[in-house]
Design an enzyme around this catalytic site. Structure first.
Site, short mmCIF file in Angstrom:
data_model
loop_
_atom_site.label_atom_id
_atom_site.label_comp_id
_atom_site.label_asym_id
_atom_site.label_seq_id
_atom_site.Cartn_x
_atom_site.Cartn_y
_atom_site.Cartn_z
N HIS A 118 0.82 -1.22 0.00
CA HIS A 118 0.00 0.00 0.00
C HIS A 118 0.85 1.27 0.00
O HIS A 118 0.35 2.35 -0.30
CB HIS A 118 -0.98 -0.01 1.19
CG HIS A 118 -0.36 0.30 2.52
ND1 HIS A 118 -0.04 -0.68 3.44
CD2 HIS A 118 -0.02 1.48 3.10
CE1 HIS A 118 0.46 -0.12 4.52
NE2 HIS A 118 0.49 1.19 4.34
N ASP A 148 0.07 -7.61 1.52
CA ASP A 148 0.47 -6.21 1.58
C ASP A 148 1.98 -6.06 1.58
O ASP A 148 2.55 -5.32 2.40
CB ASP A 148 -0.13 -5.53 2.82
CG ASP A 148 -0.11 -4.00 2.69
OD1 ASP A 148 0.22 -3.51 1.59
OD2 ASP A 148 -0.41 -3.32 3.67
N SER A 160 4.77 2.46 7.95
CA SER A 160 4.40 1.31 7.12
C SER A 160 5.56 0.86 6.26
O SER A 160 6.19 1.65 5.57
CB SER A 160 3.21 1.67 6.22
OG SER A 160 2.05 1.87 6.97
#
Length: 417
Positions: free
Chosen positions: A140, A170, A249
């Site tokens: 993402h 992911d 992230s």
């Protein structure tokens, strides 16, 4: 006056010198070479820092990590004023922070004149996993990006390319070209199989564009299934209370030895900020996925070659089905793997909205040992299975539970039919 013989004089001189040498050794003024502590990592510990069960795969791909020196074995004499826990944190950060990169992206938007216009995208973190410039991050972070930029600790920036993506976990692998002769630091892979709730973890990332920030916490939960989309559940996520914020992230979650045990992926927050509940993809999932992304640019996964319908209340009532959850086999491919395994398709067509569903087929309730109540469960059950592998499928027919073994087809080929 008492006179001493030459032998007595020699003995007392030798004894006095021995006492002085022993005193000097005791206070550290002298060191015996073979007793000096070395900072080199023993071969046994080098192997402990390499990814278990993946060495051959990584070597076949040409992946080379920098020498795996445990931060705990670095010389920390200058850290004496700090506590043991502080020395551990400082050593890990100083050894590994330069292996964490800041990833920024550029996207393309359409202006009022229907012209494509580049604009600033999102940002995140990533881990350098080999000395040739491969970076592991979250999918993402770079999703929908037109350009990807990788920013190193020394302030240099490189345009990266996307080697492969795996939206279901992911994860993504990027690549940039470092200058000739550059010595890149890498994050060593650990093992997420034997994690324990309560063990110490550290996260390095770039929250809110504050580069290479360190946070510390513990593993606060294991085996968390997190649904990331309508049809995707990431299994066995690591829950941690180490502070993770937007920008973290894709960064590494490390154990107390400085080895990557997870990839920081998301937070649970009603406000958008960290409230002490973060989740990381286990590193063993990443190690399995990276080899495929490097080779194929995607992850090949197996699938049941049949048209499956997730049960819903109106369908259960109309067809008077014996169960309220599971997957109804509407159609099977003639002479396909499911058909050859004895899976029965439906024969009575009904229309539901714009779709046609065939009633009377088997109802699948378990795949590969995992209960299947929805299509998301089926995706999760087959996430780590490859085309050509066989799985045991449980299904209900005529009110009775049956089992059969099905060879899996290629999911992408089934989707494209």
């Amino acid at each position: 006056m008492k006179l001493y013989s030459k032998g007595q004089l020699f003995f007392f001189c030798f004894l006095s010198g021995l006492i002085v040498i022993m005193f000097a050794l005791g206070v550290g003024f002298l060191r015996i070479p073979f007793m000096t502590k070395t900072t080199e990592t023993p071969a046994a510990e080098d192997s402990a820092l390499s990814p278990p069960g993946t060495d051959g795969a990584f070597e076949a791909l040409g992946l080379r990590q920098s020498p795996a020196v445990s931060p705990l074995q670095l010389n920390t004499a200058d850290l004496i004023p700090f506590s043991e826990g502080e020395r551990e944190n400082i050593a890990i950060y100083e050894q590994l922070n330069e292996a964490v990169v800041n990833i920024t992206t550029e996207t393309v938007a359409i202006n009022w004149f229907l012209e494509p216009v580049p604009q600033e995208g999102g940002s995140g973190s990533g881990s350098i996993i080999d000395t040739s410039g491969h970076v592991l991050t979250n999918n993402h972070v770079i999703e929908s990006a037109y350009k990807v930029f990788i920013n190193l600790a020394d302030g240099s920036q490189y345009e990266g390319t996307v080697v492969g993506t795996d939206p279901e976990n992911d994860l993504a692998v990027l690549k940039f070209e470092p200058p000739r002769g550059a010595a890149l630091k890498t994050i060593p892979f650990g093992d997420s199989r034997n994690l324990r709730v309560g063990q110490k973890v550290l996260a390095i990332g770039n929250p809110f564009a504050l580069e290479r920030t360190l946070t510390v916490g513990i593993v606060s939960g294991l085996g968390r299934p997190i649904q990331t989309s309508r049809q995707t559940i990431i299994r066995d996520m690591i829950q941690t209370d180490a502070s993770i914020n937007p920008g973290n992230s894709g960064g590494p979650l490390l154990d107390a030895q400085g080895r990557m045990i997870g990839i920081n992926t998301m937070i649970y927050s009603p406000t958008g900020g960290s409230v002490g509940i973060g989740f990381a993809v286990p590193v063993n999932t990443a190690k399995r996925v990276v080899a495929e992304l490097m080779t194929y640019g995607k992850v090949r996964r197996g699938w049941i070659d049949a048209s499956l319908v997730q049960l819903f209340p109106a369908l259960v009532r109309y067809a008077k089905l014996p169960v309220s959850s599971g997957l109804l086999v509407s159609r099977t491919k003639r002479n396909g793997f499911a058909d050859q395994a004895g899976i029965r398709q439906g024969s009575e067509p009904i229309r539901y909205g714009s779709s046609v569903i065939y009633l009377g087929g088997d109802i699948i309730t378990s795949v590969d040992g995992m209960a299947v109540e929805s299509l998301a469960d089926l995706y999760s059950a087959l996430e780590d299975n490859k085309p050509g592998e066989k799985v045991v499928v449980e299904f209900i027919r005529g009110g009775r539970t049956n089992k059969t073994e099905i060879t899996l087809a290629d999911r992408e080929e089934i989707r494209n039919q």
